[in-house]
Design a protein around this motif. Structure first.
Motif, PDB file in Angstrom:
ATOM      1  N   CYS A  84     -76.384 -61.134 -36.042  1.00 44.99           N
ATOM      2  CA  CYS A  84     -76.379 -60.131 -36.200  1.00 44.99           C
ATOM      3  C   CYS A  84     -77.680 -60.286 -35.549  1.00 44.99           C
ATOM      4  CB  CYS A  84     -76.989 -59.312 -37.826  1.00 44.99           C
ATOM      5  SG  CYS A  84     -77.790 -59.356 -38.911  1.00 44.99           S
ATOM      6  N   SER A  85     -78.098 -58.703 -34.526  1.00 42.05           N
ATOM      7  CA  SER A  85     -79.025 -58.385 -33.980  1.00 42.05           C
ATOM      8  C   SER A  85     -78.776 -56.574 -33.370  1.00 42.05           C
ATOM      9  CB  SER A  85     -78.820 -59.297 -32.448  1.00 42.05           C
ATOM     10  OG  SER A  85     -77.292 -58.255 -31.801  1.00 42.05           O
ATOM     11  N   ASN A  86     -77.778 -56.197 -34.438  1.00 43.07           N
ATOM     12  CA  ASN A  86     -78.215 -54.419 -34.145  1.00 43.07           C
ATOM     13  C   ASN A  86     -78.259 -53.835 -35.338  1.00 43.07           C
ATOM     14  OD1 ASN A  86     -76.405 -53.714 -36.651  1.00 43.07           O
ATOM     15  ND2 ASN A  86     -74.023 -54.467 -34.430  1.00 43.07           N
ATOM     16  N   ARG A  87     -79.239 -52.965 -34.987  1.00 42.32           N
ATOM     17  CA  ARG A  87     -80.010 -52.427 -36.295  1.00 42.32           C
ATOM     18  C   ARG A  87     -79.210 -52.001 -37.807  1.00 42.32           C
ATOM     19  NH1 ARG A  87     -81.854 -47.327 -38.449  1.00 42.32           N
ATOM     20  NH2 ARG A  87     -83.291 -47.139 -38.596  1.00 42.32           N
ATOM     21  N   GLU A  88     -78.215 -51.297 -37.251  1.00 48.60           N
ATOM     22  CA  GLU A  88     -77.049 -51.242 -38.848  1.00 48.60           C
ATOM     23  C   GLU A  88     -77.006 -52.612 -39.167  1.00 48.60           C
ATOM     24  OE1 GLU A  88     -72.310 -50.152 -40.119  1.00 48.60           O
ATOM     25  OE2 GLU A  88     -73.157 -49.859 -37.881  1.00 48.60           O
ATOM     26  N   HIS A  89     -76.847 -53.759 -38.715  1.00 45.39           N
ATOM     27  CA  HIS A  89     -76.240 -55.330 -39.253  1.00 45.39           C
ATOM     28  C   HIS A  89     -77.509 -55.423 -39.292  1.00 45.39           C
ATOM     29  CE1 HIS A  89     -72.125 -55.325 -37.892  1.00 45.39           C
ATOM     30  NE2 HIS A  89     -72.243 -54.245 -38.423  1.00 45.39           N
ATOM     31  N   CYS A  90     -78.812 -55.486 -39.367  1.00 44.17           N
ATOM     32  CA  CYS A  90     -80.477 -56.250 -39.511  1.00 44.17           C
ATOM     33  C   CYS A  90     -79.821 -55.566 -40.588  1.00 44.17           C
ATOM     34  CB  CYS A  90     -81.125 -56.529 -38.633  1.00 44.17           C
ATOM     35  SG  CYS A  90     -80.622 -57.262 -37.160  1.00 44.17           S
ATOM     36  N   LEU A  91     -80.621 -54.163 -40.951  1.00 44.69           N
ATOM     37  CA  LEU A  91     -81.115 -53.282 -42.023  1.00 44.69           C
ATOM     38  C   LEU A  91     -79.925 -53.811 -42.978  1.00 44.69           C
ATOM     39  CD1 LEU A  91     -81.914 -50.007 -40.803  1.00 44.69           C
ATOM     40  CD2 LEU A  91     -83.761 -52.200 -41.032  1.00 44.69           C
ATOM     41  N   LYS A 122     -90.241 -52.658 -39.701  1.00 47.83           N
ATOM     42  CA  LYS A 122     -90.659 -51.755 -38.939  1.00 47.83           C
ATOM     43  C   LYS A 122     -90.475 -51.919 -37.320  1.00 47.83           C
ATOM     44  CE  LYS A 122     -94.988 -50.628 -38.355  1.00 47.83           C
ATOM     45  NZ  LYS A 122     -95.030 -48.692 -38.627  1.00 47.83           N
ATOM     46  N   TYR A 123     -89.443 -53.025 -37.164  1.00 48.49           N
ATOM     47  CA  TYR A 123     -89.650 -53.373 -35.830  1.00 48.49           C
ATOM     48  C   TYR A 123     -88.228 -51.871 -35.003  1.00 48.49           C
ATOM     49  CZ  TYR A 123     -87.126 -55.595 -31.745  1.00 48.49           C
ATOM     50  OH  TYR A 123     -86.359 -55.762 -30.880  1.00 48.49           O
ATOM     51  N   PHE A 124     -87.259 -51.625 -36.103  1.00 45.79           N
ATOM     52  CA  PHE A 124     -86.493 -50.750 -35.475  1.00 45.79           C
ATOM     53  C   PHE A 124     -86.934 -49.473 -35.539  1.00 45.79           C
ATOM     54  CE2 PHE A 124     -83.477 -54.542 -37.166  1.00 45.79           C
ATOM     55  CZ  PHE A 124     -82.522 -54.680 -35.567  1.00 45.79           C
ATOM     56  N   GLU A 125     -88.312 -49.178 -36.493  1.00 46.96           N
ATOM     57  CA  GLU A 125     -89.170 -47.783 -36.344  1.00 46.96           C
ATOM     58  C   GLU A 125     -89.327 -48.120 -35.212  1.00 46.96           C
ATOM     59  OE1 GLU A 125     -93.116 -45.607 -38.257  1.00 46.96           O
ATOM     60  OE2 GLU A 125     -91.712 -47.635 -39.662  1.00 46.96           O
ATOM     61  N   ILE A 126     -90.171 -48.784 -34.749  1.00 42.50           N
ATOM     62  CA  ILE A 126     -90.911 -48.964 -33.783  1.00 42.50           C
ATOM     63  C   ILE A 126     -89.734 -48.353 -32.572  1.00 42.50           C
ATOM     64  CG2 ILE A 126     -92.583 -50.424 -31.819  1.00 42.50           C
ATOM     65  CD1 ILE A 126     -94.049 -51.072 -34.522  1.00 42.50           C
ATOM     66  N   LYS A 127     -88.801 -49.631 -32.123  1.00 43.96           N
ATOM     67  CA  LYS A 127     -88.064 -49.304 -31.878  1.00 43.96           C
ATOM     68  C   LYS A 127     -87.505 -48.066 -31.075  1.00 43.96           C
ATOM     69  CE  LYS A 127     -85.987 -52.627 -29.031  1.00 43.96           C
ATOM     70  NZ  LYS A 127     -86.133 -53.366 -28.151  1.00 43.96           N
ATOM     71  N   GLU A 128     -87.316 -47.253 -32.491  1.00 46.11           N
ATOM     72  CA  GLU A 128     -86.319 -45.766 -32.375  1.00 46.11           C
ATOM     73  C   GLU A 128     -87.472 -45.070 -31.350  1.00 46.11           C
ATOM     74  OE1 GLU A 128     -83.479 -43.440 -34.964  1.00 46.11           O
ATOM     75  OE2 GLU A 128     -85.155 -44.945 -36.629  1.00 46.11           O
ATOM     76  N   LYS A 129     -88.500 -45.402 -32.256  1.00 47.07           N
ATOM     77  CA  LYS A 129     -89.551 -43.659 -31.348  1.00 47.07           C
ATOM     78  C   LYS A 129     -90.055 -44.802 -30.404  1.00 47.07           C
ATOM     79  CE  LYS A 129     -91.775 -43.339 -35.809  1.00 47.07           C
ATOM     80  NZ  LYS A 129     -92.551 -43.287 -36.939  1.00 47.07           N
TER      81      LYS A 129
END
Length: 271
Positions: A209-216, A240-247
């Motif tokens: 899995c690689s998208n944000r939803e599935h990884c979380l 933290k990775y997905f938070e940084i990417k989102e911002k």
């Protein structure tokens, strides 16, 4: 009423079965005695020692390899181990080995029940055969030639939008991974063809899995069934990775505070 300690022991045994299905080996020696081995990389020495503390055996480094091995040959310890993981072994390669040792001691081998997302088996298998990585698909000529961990850290730091986090489990058996996919309810399965010129002379399959939803969602599963290997460190950085990417901090100017947050993350990832 089932005691909490009994539930925790059952969860640990189920997790152990996943580790064994990934990195374990049951066999009968030439002398006719039952044997068990579990081999991991040196980075997972702490995990292997914790397993040894629970089930016994001897831990030694493998000569000429960056690996360590837990070996059990005492009859009472082998029997205890077989009872612990009976009903949880499901790897098509490990199951015949397990049956052979059960027959050796007159133990009825119980087939595993269907997996669920509350089962710690998948966490154990991930500790053995899983990975969490961030790939970089584009780098400057100067950064591409930088060696070692420092080079990887630099390429990730300056990768802008050309990085992708992926969580995956590797196996030679597709149906085995399909069961994991169905239990978790997310992820995809891909096939990597055999290549005799590489380290993969046989077909290999990946659940990933690689998208944000599935990884979380994967992180939510791990929060229920914790990891015990060195992979746990990177799992703690996943959100933290997905938070940084989102911002979009990773796209910021290198002189900004936002970019420093991304740079610190990259240092932690490749520490």
């Amino acid at each position: 009423m089932i005691k909490k300690s009994d539930i925790e022991t059952q969860q640990w045994n189920t997790w152990l079965a996943g580790v064994i299905d990934g990195d374990g080996y049951f066999y009968i020696s030439k002398a006719g005695s039952a044997q068990f081995e579990l081999t991991t990389g040196v980075e997972d020495q702490r995990m292997l020692l914790s397993i040894q503390a629970e089930i016994g055996g001897q831990v030694k480094s493998r000569a000429g390899a960056e690996a360590i091995r837990l070996r059990i040959h005492k009859k009472d310890l082998i029997i205890n181990l077989l009872h612990r993981v009976n009903g949880h072994i499901r790897n098509p390669k490990r199951w015949p080995q397990f049956i052979m040792l059960c027959q050796h001691f007159g133990i009825h081998a119980i087939p595993a029940q269907p997996l669920t997302d509350n089962c710690c088996y998948i966490a154990g298998l991930f500790d053995a055969d899983g990975s969490i990585l961030i790939s970089v698909s584009k780098a400057s000529a100067n950064h591409s030639i930088l060696p070692g961990v420092q080079g990887k850290r630099t390429r990730l730091t300056h990768s802008k939008g050309y990085n992708q986090l992926t969580i995956k489990i590797t196996s030679s058996f597709k149906d085995y991974l399909v069961e994991i996919q169905q239990a978790l309810g997310f992820g995809s399965i891909v096939e990597q063809g055999a290549n005799k010129l590489t380290r993969n002379p046989r077909v290999v399959y990946y659940w990933y899995c690689s998208n944000r939803e599935h990884c979380l969602r994967w992180q939510m599963y791990i929060n229920k069934c914790c990891l015990r290997s060195s992979k746990q460190k990177r799992m703690l950085l996943l959100a933290k990775y997905f938070e940084i990417k989102e911002k979009k901090y990773h796209l910021s100017n290198p002189t900004t505070g936002e970019f420093l947050v991304w740079q610190k993350f990259c240092t932690q990832w490749w520490f």
